[in-house]
Design an enzyme around this catalytic site. Structure first.
Site, short mmCIF file in Angstrom:
data_model
loop_
_atom_site.label_atom_id
_atom_site.label_comp_id
_atom_site.label_asym_id
_atom_site.label_seq_id
_atom_site.Cartn_x
_atom_site.Cartn_y
_atom_site.Cartn_z
N HIS A 19 0.85 -1.19 0.00
CA HIS A 19 0.00 0.00 0.00
C HIS A 19 0.89 1.24 0.00
O HIS A 19 1.83 1.34 0.78
CB HIS A 19 -0.90 0.01 1.24
CG HIS A 19 -1.59 1.33 1.47
ND1 HIS A 19 -1.35 2.12 2.57
CD2 HIS A 19 -2.51 1.98 0.72
CE1 HIS A 19 -2.09 3.22 2.50
NE2 HIS A 19 -2.80 3.15 1.38
N SER A 20 0.58 2.17 -0.89
CA SER A 20 1.25 3.46 -0.93
C SER A 20 2.77 3.27 -1.03
O SER A 20 3.25 2.66 -1.97
CB SER A 20 0.85 4.28 0.30
OG SER A 20 1.16 5.64 0.13
#
Length: 327
Positions: free
Chosen positions: A105-106
């Site tokens: 994520h990210s």
């Protein structure tokens, strides 16, 4: 879609400067999936999502160095994507994983894609949550960004003796919410489980303050595209409609749109879902069906097919002994 409560265990992986901490779900010999959280988060970022995912997988989510319960990097050392990619290699080595899937994520998504380009033979599936996998930078901007990151580090080192600010739990919640206004109250509490350390008089944030500095190791769009071309595994890219935005500047949007175009040309799966940047944590039921389908059809089914072919080859070879086998 409903989640199933799974047993969770803590793990610690030794590294030259301390340890990388994390959590593991699922059967020990299940298909390995490494989960990498975003900037300033920790492995609790996956607490709500993993119970929705295929039960035959072994999920290991780690606190990246400088985050959660993991050791901070030594004094004078910068945090960068290549260094994090090397950490992934260390984790894989420690777990004796030679082939595995990665979900990020990210910031974790950018580490996921970089590692998958550097070690394509080790990765059989890539799941990227609300980021494009690279942060291409205009070559003209790189010297300024590098200098800024260096100056931030030097300034920090001059006042390194200063103690971290101490918060009450309620003030820590307010601080995290101010930085991430779209996070739900449940998500805030989940991240703070590993994001706070109790001290005399209250709590301090456990992350290394140096993770806030500019990443001085930048790559251009041309370099990003070259690395993207090295990826062999299928990719699932999930973008939130109210999530990550590369920048409001038109030039930045042009850079990321080129990356997106390449994913589409590779016939990778790109989906857009309703939600904010932490949709996988706030509303895991929104992204879980896409991840389950990807793991089942692009990873686990291929693994089963490969296993069947291997068994078939073995049975066929058995016929050389004079016995008759049906493959």
């Amino acid at each position: 879609m409903s989640s199933v409560k799974q047993e969770v265990s803590e793990l610690s992986i030794p590294v030259p400067w301390g340890e990388i901490r994390g959590k593991a779900w699922g059967p020990e010999h299940g298909h390995p999936v490494l989960c990498l959280h975003g900037w300033a988060d920790n492995c609790g970022s996956f607490n709500t999502l993993i119970p929705f995912l295929p039960k035959e997988c072994r999920y290991v989510a780690v606190d990246m160095p400088g985050h959660g319960l993991s050791s901070h990097r030594p004094p004078g050392v910068f945090y960068s994507f290549p260094a994090y990619a090397a950490d992934v290699r260390r984790v894989a080595e420690s777990l004796s994983w030679t082939k595995f899937s990665i979900m990020g994520h990210s910031m974790g998504g950018n580490i996921t894609v970089m590692f998958s380009a550097l070690y394509p033979e080790m990765v059989d599936g890539i799941i990227v949550l609300d980021v494009f996998g690279f942060v291409p930078t205009d070559p003209k901007e790189i010297p300024r960004i590098m200098r800024q990151g260096m100056e931030e580090m030097l300034k920090f080192e001059k006042k390194a003796e200063e103690k971290k600010r101490v918060y009450t739990y309620e003030k820590a919640v307010e601080r995290l919410l101010a930085a991430n206004p779209t996070l739900s109250e449940r998500s805030i509490q989940t991240l703070l489980e590993r994001g706070l350390t109790q001290v005399e008089g209250g709590f301090v944030f456990s992350r290394d303050l140096r993770v806030n500095f500019k990443n001085i190791e930048r790559i251009t769009l041309e370099q990003s595209l070259e690395m993207q071309s090295l990826i062999q595994a299928p990719v699932l890219l999930i973008l939130a409609d109210k999530g990550f935005s590369p920048a409001s500047r038109e030039s930045s949007q042009k850079l990321t749109s080129k990356l997106l175009q390449v994913y589409q040309e590779r016939n990778d799966t790109v989906v857009r879902v309703p939600g904010s940047h932490h949709v996988h944590l706030d509303n895991p039921e929104v992204v879980a069906p896409f991840i389950c389908d990807f793991l089942q059809t692009k990873v686990l089914s291929q693994q089963r097919r490969s296993s069947c072919c291997s068994d078939g080859d073995h049975l066929m070879r058995g016929s050389d002994s004079g016995l008759l086998f049906v493959a």
